[in-house]
Scaffold this active site. Structure first.
Site, PDB file in Angstrom:
ATOM      1  N   SER A   1      -3.656  -1.479   7.063  1.00  0.00           N
ATOM      2  CA  SER A   1      -4.226  -1.513   5.705  1.00  0.00           C
ATOM      3  C   SER A   1      -4.784  -2.875   5.324  1.00  0.00           C
ATOM      4  CB  SER A   1      -3.173  -1.129   4.672  1.00  0.00           C
ATOM      5  OG  SER A   1      -2.751   0.179   4.869  1.00  0.00           O
TER       6      SER A   1
ATOM      7  N   THR B   1       0.816  -1.213   0.000  1.00  0.00           N
ATOM      8  CA  THR B   1       0.000   0.000   0.000  1.00  0.00           C
ATOM      9  C   THR B   1       0.852   1.267   0.000  1.00  0.00           C
ATOM     10  OG1 THR B   1      -0.093  -0.161   2.401  1.00  0.00           O
ATOM     11  CG2 THR B   1      -1.974  -1.061   1.182  1.00  0.00           C
ATOM     12  N   GLY B   2       2.173   1.129   0.047  1.00  0.00           N
ATOM     13  CA  GLY B   2       3.055   2.288   0.129  1.00  0.00           C
ATOM     14  C   GLY B   2       3.363   2.892  -1.231  1.00  0.00           C
TER      15      GLY B   2
ATOM     16  N   HIS C   1      14.254  12.217  -8.653  1.00  0.00           N
ATOM     17  CA  HIS C   1      15.408  12.857  -8.047  1.00  0.00           C
ATOM     18  C   HIS C   1      16.287  13.401  -9.176  1.00  0.00           C
ATOM     19  CE1 HIS C   1      14.057  11.172  -4.399  1.00  0.00           C
ATOM     20  NE2 HIS C   1      14.905  10.187  -4.241  1.00  0.00           N
TER      21      HIS C   1
ATOM     22  N   ARG D   1      21.812  -3.786   2.757  1.00  0.00           N
ATOM     23  CA  ARG D   1      22.592  -3.350   1.595  1.00  0.00           C
ATOM     24  C   ARG D   1      24.094  -3.538   1.755  1.00  0.00           C
ATOM     25  NH1 ARG D   1      19.333   2.188   0.964  1.00  0.00           N
ATOM     26  NH2 ARG D   1      17.457   1.335  -0.020  1.00  0.00           N
TER      27      ARG D   1
ATOM     28  N   GLN E   1      16.098  16.098  -4.317  1.00  0.00           N
ATOM     29  CA  GLN E   1      15.267  14.901  -4.198  1.00  0.00           C
ATOM     30  C   GLN E   1      13.789  15.204  -3.957  1.00  0.00           C
ATOM     31  OE1 GLN E   1      18.900  12.518  -1.998  1.00  0.00           O
ATOM     32  NE2 GLN E   1      16.881  11.579  -1.824  1.00  0.00           N
TER      33      GLN E   1
ATOM     34  N   LYS F   1      24.866   6.562   2.551  1.00  0.00           N
ATOM     35  CA  LYS F   1      24.399   5.463   1.700  1.00  0.00           C
ATOM     36  C   LYS F   1      24.963   5.652   0.289  1.00  0.00           C
ATOM     37  CE  LYS F   1      20.059   5.777   3.806  1.00  0.00           C
ATOM     38  NZ  LYS F   1      18.652   6.138   3.548  1.00  0.00           N
TER      39      LYS F   1
ATOM     40  N   CYS G   1      17.710   4.952  -3.780  1.00  0.00           N
ATOM     41  CA  CYS G   1      17.240   5.565  -5.032  1.00  0.00           C
ATOM     42  C   CYS G   1      18.269   6.508  -5.661  1.00  0.00           C
ATOM     43  CB  CYS G   1      15.927   6.309  -4.788  1.00  0.00           C
ATOM     44  SG  CYS G   1      15.812   7.148  -3.199  1.00  0.00           S
TER      45      CYS G   1
ATOM     46  N   SER H   1       8.367  12.182  -2.611  1.00  0.00           N
ATOM     47  CA  SER H   1       7.829  10.814  -2.609  1.00  0.00           C
ATOM     48  C   SER H   1       8.846   9.794  -2.113  1.00  0.00           C
ATOM     49  CB  SER H   1       7.329  10.422  -3.998  1.00  0.00           C
ATOM     50  OG  SER H   1       8.391  10.471  -4.922  1.00  0.00           O
ATOM     51  N   GLY H   2      10.127  10.157  -2.139  1.00  0.00           N
ATOM     52  CA  GLY H   2      11.161   9.272  -1.589  1.00  0.00           C
ATOM     53  C   GLY H   2      10.953   9.005  -0.115  1.00  0.00           C
TER      54      GLY H   2
HETATM   55  P1  NAP Z   1       5.197   4.483   2.565  1.00  0.00           P
HETATM   56  O1  NAP Z   1       4.504   5.121   1.425  1.00  0.00           O
HETATM   57  O2  NAP Z   1       5.162   5.129   3.890  1.00  0.00           O
HETATM   58  O3  NAP Z   1       4.655   2.967   2.708  1.00  0.00           O
HETATM   59  C1  NAP Z   1       5.058   2.118   3.714  1.00  0.00           C
HETATM   60  C2  NAP Z   1       4.531   0.714   3.457  1.00  0.00           C
HETATM   61  O4  NAP Z   1       5.048  -0.174   4.442  1.00  0.00           O
HETATM   62  C3  NAP Z   1       3.014   0.620   3.561  1.00  0.00           C
HETATM   63  O5  NAP Z   1       2.543  -0.360   2.660  1.00  0.00           O
HETATM   64  C4  NAP Z   1       2.832   0.158   4.981  1.00  0.00           C
HETATM   65  O6  NAP Z   1       1.614  -0.502   5.228  1.00  0.00           O
HETATM   66  C5  NAP Z   1       3.976  -0.810   5.106  1.00  0.00           C
HETATM   67  N1  NAP Z   1       4.309  -1.084   6.509  1.00  0.00           N
HETATM   68  C6  NAP Z   1       4.631  -0.189   7.459  1.00  0.00           C
HETATM   69  N2  NAP Z   1       4.850  -0.816   8.634  1.00  0.00           N
HETATM   70  C7  NAP Z   1       4.657  -2.129   8.407  1.00  0.00           C
HETATM   71  C8  NAP Z   1       4.716  -3.286   9.224  1.00  0.00           C
HETATM   72  N3  NAP Z   1       5.031  -3.217  10.511  1.00  0.00           N
HETATM   73  N4  NAP Z   1       4.461  -4.492   8.656  1.00  0.00           N
HETATM   74  C9  NAP Z   1       4.131  -4.576   7.358  1.00  0.00           C
HETATM   75  N5  NAP Z   1       4.061  -3.523   6.536  1.00  0.00           N
HETATM   76  C10 NAP Z   1       4.313  -2.301   7.061  1.00  0.00           C
HETATM   77  O7  NAP Z   1       6.734   4.280   2.256  1.00  0.00           O
HETATM   78  P2  NAP Z   1       7.490   3.999   0.869  1.00  0.00           P
HETATM   79  O8  NAP Z   1       7.988   5.261   0.307  1.00  0.00           O
HETATM   80  O9  NAP Z   1       6.700   3.086   0.012  1.00  0.00           O
HETATM   81  O10 NAP Z   1       8.775   3.258   1.400  1.00  0.00           O
HETATM   82  C11 NAP Z   1       8.758   2.028   2.038  1.00  0.00           C
HETATM   83  C12 NAP Z   1      10.184   1.617   2.357  1.00  0.00           C
HETATM   84  O11 NAP Z   1      10.859   1.391   1.127  1.00  0.00           O
HETATM   85  C13 NAP Z   1      10.985   2.704   3.058  1.00  0.00           C
HETATM   86  O12 NAP Z   1      10.904   2.593   4.432  1.00  0.00           O
HETATM   87  C14 NAP Z   1      12.380   2.472   2.562  1.00  0.00           C
HETATM   88  O13 NAP Z   1      13.025   1.542   3.412  1.00  0.00           O
HETATM   89  C15 NAP Z   1      12.185   1.829   1.234  1.00  0.00           C
HETATM   90  N6  NAP Z   1      12.450   2.775   0.130  1.00  0.00           N
HETATM   91  C16 NAP Z   1      13.513   2.533  -0.637  1.00  0.00           C
HETATM   92  C17 NAP Z   1      13.816   3.375  -1.661  1.00  0.00           C
HETATM   93  C18 NAP Z   1      15.043   3.168  -2.419  1.00  0.00           C
HETATM   94  O14 NAP Z   1      15.849   4.034  -2.407  1.00  0.00           O
HETATM   95  N7  NAP Z   1      15.241   2.096  -3.131  1.00  0.00           N
HETATM   96  C19 NAP Z   1      13.033   4.477  -1.948  1.00  0.00           C
HETATM   97  C20 NAP Z   1      11.933   4.718  -1.157  1.00  0.00           C
HETATM   98  C21 NAP Z   1      11.665   3.835  -0.118  1.00  0.00           C
HETATM   99  P3  NAP Z   1       0.322   0.270   5.866  1.00  0.00           P
HETATM  100  O15 NAP Z   1      -0.441   0.806   4.694  1.00  0.00           O
HETATM  101  O16 NAP Z   1      -0.398  -0.835   6.556  1.00  0.00           O
HETATM  102  O17 NAP Z   1       0.840   1.314   6.772  1.00  0.00           O
HETATM  103  N1  12T Z   2      15.376   8.230   3.862  1.00  0.00           N
HETATM  104  O1  12T Z   2      15.960   3.393   0.775  1.00  0.00           O
HETATM  105  O2  12T Z   2      13.796   9.855   2.646  1.00  0.00           O
HETATM  106  O3  12T Z   2      17.461   4.076   2.145  1.00  0.00           O
HETATM  107  O4  12T Z   2      13.966   9.904   0.485  1.00  0.00           O
HETATM  108  C1  12T Z   2      15.215   6.033   0.439  1.00  0.00           C
HETATM  109  C2  12T Z   2      14.654   7.287   0.443  1.00  0.00           C
HETATM  110  C3  12T Z   2      15.852   6.250   2.693  1.00  0.00           C
HETATM  111  C4  12T Z   2      16.438   4.250   1.490  1.00  0.00           C
HETATM  112  C5  12T Z   2      14.114   9.356   1.585  1.00  0.00           C
HETATM  113  C6  12T Z   2      15.319   7.509   2.715  1.00  0.00           C
HETATM  114  C7  12T Z   2      15.814   5.547   1.552  1.00  0.00           C
HETATM  115  C8  12T Z   2      14.701   8.013   1.587  1.00  0.00           C
END
Ligand code: NAP
Ligand code: 12T
Length: 348
Positions: A44, A15-16, A252, A103, A159, A223, A132, A162-163
């Site tokens: 969710s 859902t994120g 970004h 990582r 950046q 990172k 990212c 949405s990150g």
């Molecule tokens: P987001 O929009 O806040 O979404 C968070 C997601 O994680 C939602 O689906 C949420 O579910 C779920 N979640 C939160 N707590 C949970 C739990 N205890 N158990 C199961 N699911 C849980 O965040 P996002 O931007 O999608 O990012 C999510 C993660 O991806 C970040 O924390 C980061 O580590 C990573 N990320 C990586 C990159 C990258 O650089 N490659 C970029 C962005 C993010 P609910 O709807 O139930 O709250």
């Molecule tokens: N803090 O995947 O805030 O390590 O834009 C990605 C994006 C961590 C990550 C952000 C962050 C990550 C952000």
């Protein structure tokens, strides 16, 4: 494997902001999905989501969720990955993790397919998707590094909100509305959810992404520094980064300064290399004001490069402008691309 050459896939964090893009990307790429399981927190659970015209119901992620799963795409934060990725591996799933949890772990490949696809083969159940900002930078620099050698990288990032997830995008929207209505801006989240102070992002620029380290660099900057060296297998590469959040939603942008080892590299050579590189689109023509922007790169899977110039003083120095959709190549697409390479090479 489920039935012939199709796979049971789970998305943790479905859902994120990233999870939603994973769903879209699996569909856009016609990834061979047998059964798709959408997982989130209990908040969710029960949410209905469309995938290929079908309605799927999101479930709460638990250790038992991974029974029968072949590939699990994690994007629900580092603590969820630390807790549930080993459970998924125990159940025989391959984990592709989007968080920073694994990582830098030695036996976890950190992969951008255009740069180090071959590292995937040595996975032990978990493959990490880089940060990212790192992904788009190394994708753009690898063709230059391969041809001319690379000794130094200095990057400043611009950046998108949405990150930092769906909540951060919502904060920008609310503050922008308040600003235009002449109201006080309420800041509850950015620059970092867990830190003490919050500053408005609307009509602003915040030179802090993630928490500060002792050194004065932020974790986001560290990172970029550490992941770049690992992905390029070049521990002696000099890398420094300044990461800044700006008030737009998607993509970004990065101003990247590099020094190459070859004395004879020209701007034309670098442009030629990038024009022919996989996953890269060269958009560089000052005479027609051609260069990528966050808006022009949004919703696209490629990494866009423009503004390539030689440094005025340093003979081997070049400046580049690199832009990509942070939720696609920066997250969802890179993960699905890793899954595609795994499947194509029989590395499951
Ligand atoms: P987001 O929009 O806040 O979404 C968070 C997601 O994680 C939602 O689906 C949420 O579910 C779920 N979640 C939160 N707590 C949970 C739990 N205890 N158990 C199961 N699911 C849980 O965040 P996002 O931007 O999608 O990012 C999510 C993660 O991806 C970040 O924390 C980061 O580590 C990573 N990320 C990586 C990159 C990258 O650089 N490659 C970029 C962005 C993010 P609910 O709807 O139930 O709250
Ligand atoms: N803090 O995947 O805030 O390590 O834009 C990605 C994006 C961590 C990550 C952000 C962050 C990550 C952000």
């Amino acid at each position: 494997m489920s039935s012939s050459n199709t796979y049971n896939v789970a998305i943790v964090g479905a859902t994120g902001a990233v999870g939603q893009k994973m769903l879209e990307t699996l569909e856009d790429r016609s990834f061979p999905v047998n059964h798709l399981k959408l997982l989130s927190s209990s908040r969710s659970a029960g949410t209905k989501v469309k995938y290929k015209g079908e309605t799927l119901v999101v479930e709460e992620a638990t250790p038992e969720s991974f029974k029968g799963v072949d590939i699990a795409l994690f994007s629900a934060g580092g603590s969820v990955s630390k807790k549930l990725a080993p459970e998924a591996v125990k159940h025989g799933a391959l984990v592709i993790d989007n968080t920073s949890a694994y990582r830098m772990a030695e036996d976890v490949p950190l992969v951008v397919p255009e740069v180090n696809e071959a590292d995937i083969e040595h996975h032990k159940g978990i493959i990490a998707n880089p940060n990212c900002s790192t992904i788009q930078m190394v994708a753009a620099l690898e063709p230059v590094r391969k041809a001319y050698g690379l000794s130094r990288v200095i990057v400043s990032t611009y950046q998108a909100v949405s990150g930092a997830g769906n909540e951060a995008a919502e904060e920008l929207r609310a503050q922008s509305q308040a600003f235009l209505d002449g109201e006080e801006l309420e800041a509850n989240l950015l620059p970092v959810k867990g830190d003490e102070k919050h500053y408005p992002i609307a009509f602003n620029a915040l030179p802090q992404i993630d928490m500060f380290e002792e050194s004065g660099y932020t974790f986001e900057e560290m990172k970029m520094i550490n992941e770049t060296k690992k992905i390029m297998h070049q521990p002696d590469l000099s890398v420094a980064a300044t990461c800044v959040r700006l008030p737009f939603f998607t993509s970004h942008a990065e101003s990247v300064y590099i020094e190459v080892e070859n004395q004879n590299a020209s701007v034309e050579d670098v442009k030629q290399l990038l024009a022919n590189a996989p996953g890269i689109v060269l958009e560089d023509d000052p005479s027609t004001q051609t260069y990528p922007t966050p808006l022009s790169a949004a919703e696209k899977r490629d990494v866009f490069v423009g503004r390539i110039r030689k440094d005025p003083d340093h003979e081997n120095g070049f400046h580049l402008w690199v832009v990509s959709d942070n939720l696609l190549k920066g997250a969802a697409w890179n993960s699905v691309q890793i899954a595609e390479r795994v499947v194509a090479n029989g590395w499951l």
